[in-house]
Motif scaffolding. Structure first.
Motif, short mmCIF file in Angstrom:
data_model
loop_
_atom_site.label_atom_id
_atom_site.label_comp_id
_atom_site.label_asym_id
_atom_site.label_seq_id
_atom_site.Cartn_x
_atom_site.Cartn_y
_atom_site.Cartn_z
N LYS A 15 0.84 -1.20 0.00
CA LYS A 15 0.00 0.00 0.00
C LYS A 15 0.87 1.24 0.00
O LYS A 15 1.77 1.39 0.81
CB LYS A 15 -0.92 0.01 1.22
CG LYS A 15 -1.87 1.20 1.26
CD LYS A 15 -2.75 1.19 2.50
CE LYS A 15 -3.66 2.41 2.54
NZ LYS A 15 -4.48 2.45 3.78
N MET A 16 0.57 2.15 -0.93
CA MET A 16 1.30 3.41 -1.03
C MET A 16 0.37 4.56 -0.68
O MET A 16 -0.86 4.46 -0.80
CB MET A 16 1.85 3.59 -2.45
CG MET A 16 2.65 2.41 -2.97
SD MET A 16 4.20 2.14 -2.09
CE MET A 16 5.21 3.46 -2.78
N SER A 17 0.93 5.67 -0.25
CA SER A 17 0.12 6.83 0.11
C SER A 17 0.94 8.11 -0.07
O SER A 17 2.12 8.06 -0.42
CB SER A 17 -0.38 6.72 1.55
OG SER A 17 0.72 6.75 2.46
N MET A 18 0.30 9.24 0.18
CA MET A 18 1.01 10.51 0.14
C MET A 18 1.86 10.64 1.41
O MET A 18 1.42 10.26 2.49
CB MET A 18 0.02 11.67 0.05
CG MET A 18 0.67 13.01 -0.25
SD MET A 18 -0.47 14.43 -0.05
CE MET A 18 -1.90 13.89 -0.97
N ASN A 19 3.05 11.16 1.25
CA ASN A 19 3.92 11.38 2.40
C ASN A 19 3.19 12.22 3.45
O ASN A 19 2.59 13.25 3.12
CB ASN A 19 5.18 12.12 1.94
CG ASN A 19 6.15 12.38 3.05
OD1 ASN A 19 6.53 11.49 3.80
ND2 ASN A 19 6.57 13.63 3.17
N PRO A 20 3.16 11.79 4.72
CA PRO A 20 2.39 12.51 5.75
C PRO A 20 2.71 13.99 5.86
O PRO A 20 1.81 14.81 6.06
CB PRO A 20 2.76 11.75 7.04
CG PRO A 20 3.12 10.39 6.59
CD PRO A 20 3.77 10.56 5.26
N PHE A 21 3.97 14.37 5.74
CA PHE A 21 4.33 15.79 5.81
C PHE A 21 3.78 16.55 4.59
O PHE A 21 3.45 17.72 4.69
CB PHE A 21 5.85 15.96 5.90
CG PHE A 21 6.42 15.48 7.20
CD1 PHE A 21 6.27 16.22 8.37
CD2 PHE A 21 7.11 14.28 7.28
CE1 PHE A 21 6.80 15.79 9.57
CE2 PHE A 21 7.65 13.84 8.48
CZ PHE A 21 7.49 14.59 9.63
N CYS A 22 3.70 15.85 3.45
CA CYS A 22 3.13 16.48 2.25
C CYS A 22 1.63 16.70 2.42
O CYS A 22 1.08 17.70 1.92
CB CYS A 22 3.38 15.61 1.02
SG CYS A 22 5.13 15.36 0.64
N GLU A 23 0.95 15.80 3.11
CA GLU A 23 -0.48 15.98 3.40
C GLU A 23 -0.71 17.27 4.18
O GLU A 23 -1.68 18.00 3.94
CB GLU A 23 -1.02 14.79 4.19
CG GLU A 23 -1.15 13.51 3.40
CD GLU A 23 -1.74 12.39 4.23
OE1 GLU A 23 -1.69 12.49 5.47
OE2 GLU A 23 -2.27 11.44 3.65
N ILE A 24 0.19 17.55 5.11
CA ILE A 24 0.09 18.77 5.91
C ILE A 24 0.27 20.00 5.03
O ILE A 24 -0.42 21.01 5.19
CB ILE A 24 1.12 18.73 7.05
CG1 ILE A 24 0.78 17.60 8.03
CG2 ILE A 24 1.19 20.07 7.79
CD1 ILE A 24 1.85 17.32 9.06
N ALA A 25 1.21 19.91 4.06
CA ALA A 25 1.44 21.03 3.15
C ALA A 25 0.20 21.27 2.27
O ALA A 25 -0.19 22.43 2.05
CB ALA A 25 2.66 20.74 2.28
#
Length: 249
Positions: A32-42
């Motif tokens: 499973k892949m996802s958006m980098n958590p810090f990128c989600e915050i951005a």
């Protein structure tokens, strides 16, 4: 104001990492892949700026293989207006990513660039700083608060000794930390709308960037398994084990 947000596709943070049998890297097939958590915050911060009337348009950009479009669509479902996919091989070095983003900035002319402070796969924490050096724009890293008034942005950043407040002049580059905000979940209607939002596809060659490798991964190996603890009957026995077995004192 136009806001550009850089995101990255990574292995989901809740997935147990497995190293390939040949030691060439980590296993990504059927993972499973996802958006980098810090990128989600951005992305969340950019969308909030748009909702507050500070930003007019939010553009998300990601460099990688075709499957990173999944994360771009996720960002569109979260509220971004359009996306840019830079077609490239997986595992670009930070300097190559920074040069590609510099070229995108020249095309789009954003007033603000947001990105996560680091990705959870390589933990380099370099792209924002390199992009700032390439573009000669002010930067605010590890941001836990961003306040924009006119052409100025106040950034509260987390440092080892506590908090530091910077005043930057737009255009500027900001990398986000965990305490900046709490990312929202994409609703089903917005997920459906995201499928119709525009996504431009570019190549690194079109951006005038050469992919040059400066680093080589020799081997990837899992950390040693943690050994079970032991009970001690007295303080003197504990000190003896720390001194003679663990050799830490």
């Amino acid at each position: 104001m136009k806001v550009l947000v850089a995101i990255k596709r990574v292995i989901d943070p809740y997935v147990k990492i497995r190293v390939k049998s040949d030691g060439s890297g980590v296993e990504t097939n059927n993972v499973k892949m996802s958006m980098n958590p810090f990128c989600e915050i951005a992305v969340e911060e950019a969308v909030r700026l748009k909702e507050a009337g500070v930003a007019d348009e939010v553009i998300v950009v990601s460099a990688g293989e075709i499957n990173c479009q999944e994360q771009l669509r996720t960002a569109l479902a979260l509220g971004a207006d359009r996306a840019i996919h830079i077609e490239a091989e997986t595992g670009l070095e930070p300097i190559t990513v920074a040069k590609a983003l510099q070229s995108v900035m020249e095309r789009e002319q954003p007033r603000l660039v947001l990105m996560g402070k680091q990705s959870i796969d390589t933990d380099n924490n370099q792209v924002a700083q390199m992009l700032s050096a390439l573009t000669q724009l002010p930067q605010g890293t590890f941001a836990s608060e961003v306040i924009i008034k006119g052409d100025a942005v106040t950034v509260t950043r987390e440092i080892d000794g506590g908090l530091e407040t910077l005043s930057l002049t737009l255009p500027a580059i900001i990398s986000t930390d965990l305490r900046l905000n709490e990312p929202r979940y994409a609703s089903l209607p917005n997920i459906m709308k995201a499928k119709k939002k525009p996504m431009e596809q570019l190549t690194v060659a079109e951006l005038g960037v050469d992919i040059v490798r400066h680093q080589e991964v020799i081997e990837v190996m899992p950390p040693p398994e943690r050994q079970g603890g032991v009970r001690v009957a007295s303080v003197s026995e504990l000190v003896d084990k720390l001194k003679n077995e663990a050799k830490v004192i």
